[in-house]
Design an enzyme around this catalytic site. Structure first.
Site, PDB file in Angstrom:
ATOM      1  N   SER A 186      -1.505  -2.160  11.031  1.00 43.71           N
ATOM      2  CA  SER A 186      -2.626  -2.163  11.967  1.00 43.71           C
ATOM      3  C   SER A 186      -2.483  -0.960  12.882  1.00 43.71           C
ATOM      4  CB  SER A 186      -2.590  -3.455  12.803  1.00 43.71           C
ATOM      5  OG  SER A 186      -2.645  -4.600  12.002  1.00 43.71           O
ATOM      6  N   GLU A 187      -2.772   0.202  12.375  1.00 41.71           N
ATOM      7  CA  GLU A 187      -2.581   1.412  13.171  1.00 41.71           C
ATOM      8  C   GLU A 187      -3.420   1.388  14.447  1.00 41.71           C
ATOM      9  OE1 GLU A 187      -2.772   1.470   9.885  1.00 41.71           O
ATOM     10  OE2 GLU A 187      -0.842   2.326   9.308  1.00 41.71           O
ATOM     11  N   GLN A 237       3.666   5.510   9.739  1.00 43.09           N
ATOM     12  CA  GLN A 237       4.550   5.648   8.562  1.00 43.09           C
ATOM     13  C   GLN A 237       4.399   7.020   7.895  1.00 43.09           C
ATOM     14  OE1 GLN A 237       4.797   2.451   5.312  1.00 43.09           O
ATOM     15  NE2 GLN A 237       6.504   2.065   6.680  1.00 43.09           N
ATOM     16  N   PHE A 238       3.182   7.473   7.759  1.00 44.64           N
ATOM     17  CA  PHE A 238       2.895   8.855   7.339  1.00 44.64           C
ATOM     18  C   PHE A 238       1.767   9.338   8.254  1.00 44.64           C
ATOM     19  CE2 PHE A 238       5.022   7.385   3.582  1.00 44.64           C
ATOM     20  CZ  PHE A 238       5.534   8.500   2.944  1.00 44.64           C
ATOM     21  N   ALA A 239       1.805  10.605   8.634  1.00 45.47           N
ATOM     22  CA  ALA A 239       0.767  11.160   9.509  1.00 45.47           C
ATOM     23  C   ALA A 239      -0.619  10.807   8.984  1.00 45.47           C
ATOM     24  CB  ALA A 239       0.899  12.679   9.591  1.00 45.47           C
ATOM     25  N   ASP A 240      -0.767  10.860   7.667  1.00 45.72           N
ATOM     26  CA  ASP A 240      -2.049  10.614   7.019  1.00 45.72           C
ATOM     27  C   ASP A 240      -2.665   9.278   7.437  1.00 45.72           C
ATOM     28  OD1 ASP A 240       0.105  11.924   5.533  1.00 45.72           O
ATOM     29  OD2 ASP A 240      -1.410  12.475   4.072  1.00 45.72           O
ATOM     30  N   HIS A 257      -0.147  11.574   1.462  1.00 46.22           N
ATOM     31  CA  HIS A 257       1.183  11.485   2.071  1.00 46.22           C
ATOM     32  C   HIS A 257       1.692  12.891   2.397  1.00 46.22           C
ATOM     33  CE1 HIS A 257       0.890   7.560   0.091  1.00 46.22           C
ATOM     34  NE2 HIS A 257       1.843   7.134   0.873  1.00 46.22           N
TER      35      HIS A 257
HETATM   36  C1  LIG Z   1      -3.359   2.087   6.576  1.00 47.35           C
HETATM   37  C2  LIG Z   1      -1.993   2.193   5.961  1.00 47.35           C
HETATM   38  N1  LIG Z   1      -0.903   2.082   6.734  1.00 47.35           N
HETATM   39  C3  LIG Z   1       0.324   2.196   6.210  1.00 47.35           C
HETATM   40  C4  LIG Z   1       0.495   2.410   4.872  1.00 47.35           C
HETATM   41  C5  LIG Z   1       1.903   2.577   4.282  1.00 47.35           C
HETATM   42  N2  LIG Z   1       2.178   1.504   3.317  1.00 47.35           N
HETATM   43  C6  LIG Z   1       2.037   1.680   1.989  1.00 47.35           C
HETATM   44  S1  LIG Z   1       2.343   0.275   1.119  1.00 47.35           S
HETATM   45  C7  LIG Z   1       2.738  -0.574   2.536  1.00 47.35           C
HETATM   46  C8  LIG Z   1       3.106  -2.020   2.453  1.00 47.35           C
HETATM   47  C9  LIG Z   1       2.018  -2.811   1.775  1.00 47.35           C
HETATM   48  O1  LIG Z   1       2.300  -4.165   1.817  1.00 47.35           O
HETATM   49  P1  LIG Z   1       1.359  -5.208   1.102  1.00 47.35           P
HETATM   50  O2  LIG Z   1      -0.041  -5.002   1.532  1.00 47.35           O
HETATM   51  O3  LIG Z   1       1.938  -6.564   1.346  1.00 47.35           O
HETATM   52  O4  LIG Z   1       1.421  -4.817  -0.444  1.00 47.35           O
HETATM   53  P2  LIG Z   1       2.728  -4.867  -1.392  1.00 47.35           P
HETATM   54  O5  LIG Z   1       3.375  -3.526  -1.284  1.00 47.35           O
HETATM   55  O6  LIG Z   1       3.587  -5.975  -0.913  1.00 47.35           O
HETATM   56  O7  LIG Z   1       2.172  -5.106  -2.745  1.00 47.35           O
HETATM   57  C10 LIG Z   1       2.611   0.239   3.655  1.00 47.35           C
HETATM   58  C11 LIG Z   1       2.878  -0.192   5.042  1.00 47.35           C
HETATM   59  C12 LIG Z   1      -0.666   2.542   4.090  1.00 47.35           C
HETATM   60  N3  LIG Z   1      -0.601   2.777   2.788  1.00 47.35           N
HETATM   61  N4  LIG Z   1      -1.893   2.419   4.661  1.00 47.35           N
END
Ligand SMILES: Cc1ncc(C[n+]2csc(CCOP(=O)(O)OP(=O)(O)O)c2C)c(N)n1
Ligand SMILES: Cc1ncc(C[n+]2csc(CCOP(=O)(O)OP(=O)(O)O)c2C)c(N)n1
Ligand SMILES: [Mg+2]
Ligand SMILES: [Mg+2]
Lengths: 321, 342, 342, 321
Positions: A57-58, A80-83, A125
């Site tokens: 939840s950015e 987590q990533f600037a993007d 990324h």
């Molecule tokens: C908006 C956003 N914030 C952060 C990320 C970084 N990120 C990539 S996968 C992930 C975890 C995803 O968890 P979940 O939705 O439970 O899927 P799972 O990997 O468990 O299948 C995160 C935080 C992202 N991709 N998008």
């Protein structure tokens, strides 16, 4: 003992937590896990309750930081990533950045953005978002290029009473090493002459500094002395240092890893052209990434961003002008 | 400076339901009179920018402000003049901000409903709907860090803003952190011109509470007694550490979205239905019915309110305009880091 | 090209539960073999960038892909190799994208799980979680504009992504428009390292359905039979015009977040619990128990899968790298409007 | 009969809906109500089912547009105020802008952003966001300054196969009038010489064009002939036309209503300095708004943005250099 850029970032956070009870860290997976890049490794154990895992939840992460700052805390938010800061964009540019101006209440938050390209990371990324944040009033945008700056500037970011967008370059995380952490630092907002020279001013920041330094090294054999300026901070931008260097060399090449339209290189070139026109012996030049998303395959990625090779070519061209 | 605007008698700890009603009613009345004044100044072309009123929502809004204490956090939204006054915002703050007086808390930099005193717990909303909730969360987390307990953070939001991602992220965040957040959803059945049917498809907005794992209550937003009770209880539960509380009130906006809008799109059946009642009239009837006040008292209170508002307006109208040459044009607290670029 | 990858016998209309299981099992197996291959290539340092697998989630994912038809929309997420194959994505697309082959659908520009063929209904995810749901909504709305009915749009998402504002806005949007969206939430109990307790506070993610006014079902994601049934029903209901459907599956990710991650943070009780079962083994046991397949058949299928994957990998490894000089470096379809700026 | 800038936008949408069954409009209050500014007035009645009210969900609004575009539709998204596009930012820059490059599937969406300052609108209803969108690859950013352009460029925006960010200026909505709708138009991406001159090239776009033209008018009495260039589109940016003008005048002043760091004026000045250095007889100059949020009070607002007066002063200064 040697310390990496990433370790310096971790060390700076450890020190900020240790020195100032108002500091806490909030971000996805920053707690027990220590963060996607391990920039908060062990900090949750060393500072119980002060390194907190956030939901994905950015927007809410950044809103929470502002609320905590209003109450006198000094949050560090790890994106987590600037993007992914695009989904928290509104809270940065409209909530955090306007708070002080609107209400006279300072907003001392630090937003850490693991930025920039690494091989195989692809369009989502790899982004360099400094120009977006620098365009908005009310933000300070740091782009440290060295281990020492990663450490001292992050500490300063936390100490500053304004929101700081801290663009740390992922490519430097493990590649870049220093002997030790610095004990003193240049003031915020001051650029640094990373290498003295007399023939051309090469302005760079973040990972591009190292490409620039390599070019300066390389061109020595051609009898060229390049002066390399490390901007360190892109907002405020230290026009004076850049201008003083151009006064010495008469030639400006500004390099950035971000996209070509607008951004740091446009700002630097525009300022030098407007305020230092007579110092220039040749047209001021710029070099950026290509105007497409950042490609996934290493072969494309290497051609997308400026490299020592393309910078050297641009420098040689400029020296002939 | 907050918590001192009303006369001392009215702000003291309430000793009875009667007192609570009178106190709330007087705040509602003051808010209404202030809103009416702004509306009339707007029609006379004396206002910069838009004018956004809380007409019809005073019972709910006042109940929120009254349930809070000094030290609590309050992030009011567009239609919360009553809640602001109840929380202690000076009438002058409202008038100065609406007029863009440099002496107001926003110093002419921001206007109308975008006002507050964050250091006194009264947050200054940005326009982006939903964006204030997580800010309240952050303030509450800060209190937790500082070991302060018994504190509550309240914020109000409309039916339309429940569709924002910001709303969702923040309510979930409050639930995960188990923060003492009181979230008041004023379902006035329209978001600007957009009716509920085009905004959400759940049967009641209250159905959202369970999906966040937060407590939820609904209330008739036109009924002051109900609002005082339900909102008061929600605030007490949050204060007691029972986690985030959601209150969904049903009511109608008895004005346009802003004063430029005639609200002709509002369904006439809704206007005629109980939800279209004017909460101020309903509260007045209660006062009469319960013999808590007579017509003379009410007319005296109205007179007091009018006088307060007129005084404030007259004062502010004599205040100077902001001077661009005295403005420092610096968006940073760290002045030395400002670029001063033009 | 989609819908032709599996052998013809396996893609024909299934005539019985047995056939459905066998078909699903073979897809799961193929996905698992492909994932295992990627993992081993990653360990050998032969991969650019990260490798993200769907191990443990194949039963659920395959059930989604199998319930869809040509003409439907599918927006798979990180862990949907099985669903992609079931929907008809060629193994070659997966391998080429992972290797960054210029001959793949993403032409070396994007990689690993970020692949698709939007014009054939298979959307190519962006990384930002939650962002694909509203894109599916848009595709479904377009179909409605064109008068096409009986079409469904499905998308998968993790427990963590339910916290995004994008998720919220899009589910609400689908509900308001009453679109035939099937939203599969794979609750694998972790978002990267973050456990459910730090992600949400509702008792079950299914509790969110009522707050959007959409239908909701839950299912044991380790049980292929259950997944085929529940997901199939949800898709049928959406296809029949009964509005958005949410399915919440409980399961565990039987690998790291990516292959760089050892997932040591996963609670060992969860691993040992029924939710930690390997859906592939569970499905295999069902096949044996029901006498739908014997060990010889399964070993033959595995052999087939391995061969398919090895062939694809061998072929792609011989393919050229992308050539930056042949790349047009133009982000616009309107080439003449490109700045060609470097 | 005369037609306003706002009416031209409504007329263009009516025509797009009439001419092309793939077009639909989606935005908050755009349906029966006709939009916050009445830019879609009566369109829901004239084109039943094709002008659709959206919930307050900018992210989902823009995501939906991309999905519909993939399926061959040509959505027009009205964002109620440009400032609120921050909450849909991610879908614009990462979803819409990357679609074609990543998948080879075009993304013909038009995002209408009621932009720029008007008196009394304050920090969140006044922003000029063109630079943010122009920085990202994959987007076209239009900034029409005239009634004619508002009409013809919006029609072109809908016709173009790429995502177009259509920055329409709220200040011009009612103020600006033309005799009739245009029957022909300049190509997209071409700037226009709005007024010929020989002493100085004044580059502007959107509402600032009219301030620039007023300055040109005013300086005639001082014997100065200013050439005014209307950029029309800021990405792609028509460097050729600007350069040709600078070749004639030798002097460049670029004016924008957006914030000073980066943005259109930096890009224009940087390009001219880099590629047209020898054409310049004096340092290229720029003028922007001040680096704070846009203030609420009219007296502050008027001092925050460039006006004919401050532009004239800058022009006079530049003429003396
Ligand atoms: C908006 C956003 N914030 C952060 C990320 C970084 N990120 C990539 S996968 C992930 C975890 C995803 O968890 P979940 O939705 O439970 O899927 P799972 O990997 O468990 O299948 C995160 C935080 C992202 N991709 N998008
Ligand atoms: C993110 C965002 N999008 C759009 C707007 C424009 N806007 C201002 S008020 C409003 C309607 C709000 O409706 P609701 O939440 O029901 O509150 P009400 O006005 O009814 O009190 C809209 C769409 C906004 N302020 N923020
Ligand atoms: Mg409402
Ligand atoms: Mg998960």
């Amino acid at each position: 003992m040697s310390i990496t850029y990433l370790e310096a970032i971790r060390a700076a956070q450890a020190r900020a937590l240790a020195d100032d009870p108002r500091v806490f860290i909030y971000g996805q997976d920053v707690g027990a896990f220590g963060g996607a890049f391990k920039a908060t490794k062990n900090l949750a154990i060393e500072f119980p309750g002060r390194v907190i895992d956030a939901p994905i939840s950015e927007d809410a992460m950044l809103g929470l930081a502002v609320g905590a700052a209003i109450e006198g805390m000094r949050p560090i938010i790890e994106i987590q990533f600037a993007d992914f800061s695009t989904t928290g964009f509104n809270q940065i540019v409209n909530q955090a950045a306007t708070l002080y101006w609107r209400t006279n209440v300072p907003c001392p938050i630090t937003v850490r953005l693991p930025s920039g390209g690494t091989s195989g990371s692809g369009p989502f990324h790899s982004q360099s978002m400094e120009a977006l944040y620098a365009h908005y009033p009310g933000l300070i945008v740091m782009t440290p290029a060295t281990v020492e700056d990663a450490y001292s500037m992050l500490l300063e970011a936390v100490a500053i009473d304004d929101p700081v967008i801290f663009c740390e370059h992922k490519y430097l995380y493990y590649h870049l090493k220093a002997e030790a952490l610095p004990t003193e630092a240049m003031p915020v907002g001051k650029a640094r002459i990373a290498r003295a020279g007399r023939d051309l001013t090469l302005v760079a920041y973040s990972a591009m500094l190292h490409e620039a330094l390599a070019v300066a090294e390389e061109l020595v054999s051609e009898g060229t002395e390049i002066e390399v300026v490390d901007l360190r901070c892109v907002k405020p931008l230290d026009t004076d240092t850049v201008m003083a260097s151009v006064a010495r060399t008469g030639r400006l090449l500004c390099v950035g890893e971000a996209w070509p339209w607008g951004g740091v290189t446009a700002e630097v070139v525009a300022r030098v052209a407007a305020e230092g026109f007579d110092l220039l012996d040749a047209p001021p030049q710029r070099l950026n990434a290509k105007d497409t998303p950042v490609p996934y395959h290493p072969a494309l990625w290497a051609a997308h961003r400026p490299t020592a090779r393309s910078i050297a070519a641009a420098a040689r061209r400029l020296l002939r002008l | 400076m907050l918590h001192t605007v009303l006369n001392p008698g009215a702000v003291g700890e309430v000793s009875s339901i009667c007192d609570a009603h009178i106190k709330a009613y007087r705040i509602m009345l003051l808010a209404r009179v202030l809103d009416d004044k702004f509306a009339s100044l707007y029609r006379m072309g004396k206002m910069h920018g838009g004018v956004f009123l809380g007409r019809g929502q005073e019972a709910l809004s006042a109940s929120v402000g009254l349930a809070l204490r000094k030290g609590d956090i309050f992030a009011p939204l567009i239609r919360d003049t009553a809640g602001r006054l109840a929380f202690g915002e000076p009438v002058l703050d409202a008038v100065r901000t609406q007029f863009g007086s440099p002496l107001g808390p926003m110093r002419a930099r921001d206007g109308n409903v975008h006002r507050g005193r964050p250091k006194e717990g009264l947050l200054a909303m940005i326009s982006h709907l939903g964006a204030m909730i997580s800010v309240v969360n952050g303030a509450l987390l800060a209190r937790r860090f500082k070991g302060v307990t018994g504190v509550v953070g309240a914020t109000c939001i409309g039916d339309g803003a429940t569709s924002t991602g910001a709303f969702h992220e923040a309510v979930n965040q409050a639930a995960v952190e188990n923060l003492p957040l009181v979230l008041i959803i004023a379902n006035n059945h329209y978001a600007y011109s957009t009716p509920n049917e085009r905004q959400f498809a759940c049967r009641s907005l209250l159905d959202k509470a369970v999906g966040y794992g937060v407590a939820g209550q609904q209330v008739d937003g036109t009924d002051l007694s109900a609002c005082l009770g339900v909102v008061g209880d929600a605030v007490s539960r949050a204060r007691a550490g029972r986690g985030p509380q959601m209150v969904v009130a049903s009511l109608l906006r008895l004005c346009g979205h802003g004063e430029h809008d005639d609200a002709s799109y509002v369904n006439s059946d809704l206007r005629a239905a109980p939800v279209g009642r004017d909460c101020l009239k309903v509260a007045e009837e209660t006062l009469f019915r319960q013999n808590w006040a007579n017509a003379a008292a009410i007319s005296r209170w109205r007179h007091d309110a009018v006088q307060k508002v007129e005084e404030a307006v007259a004062k502010v109208q004599r205040e100077p305009n902001p001077d661009p040459y005295k403005e420092d044009w610096c968006a940073l607290a760290s002045k030395h880091l400002s670029e001063g670029n033009e």
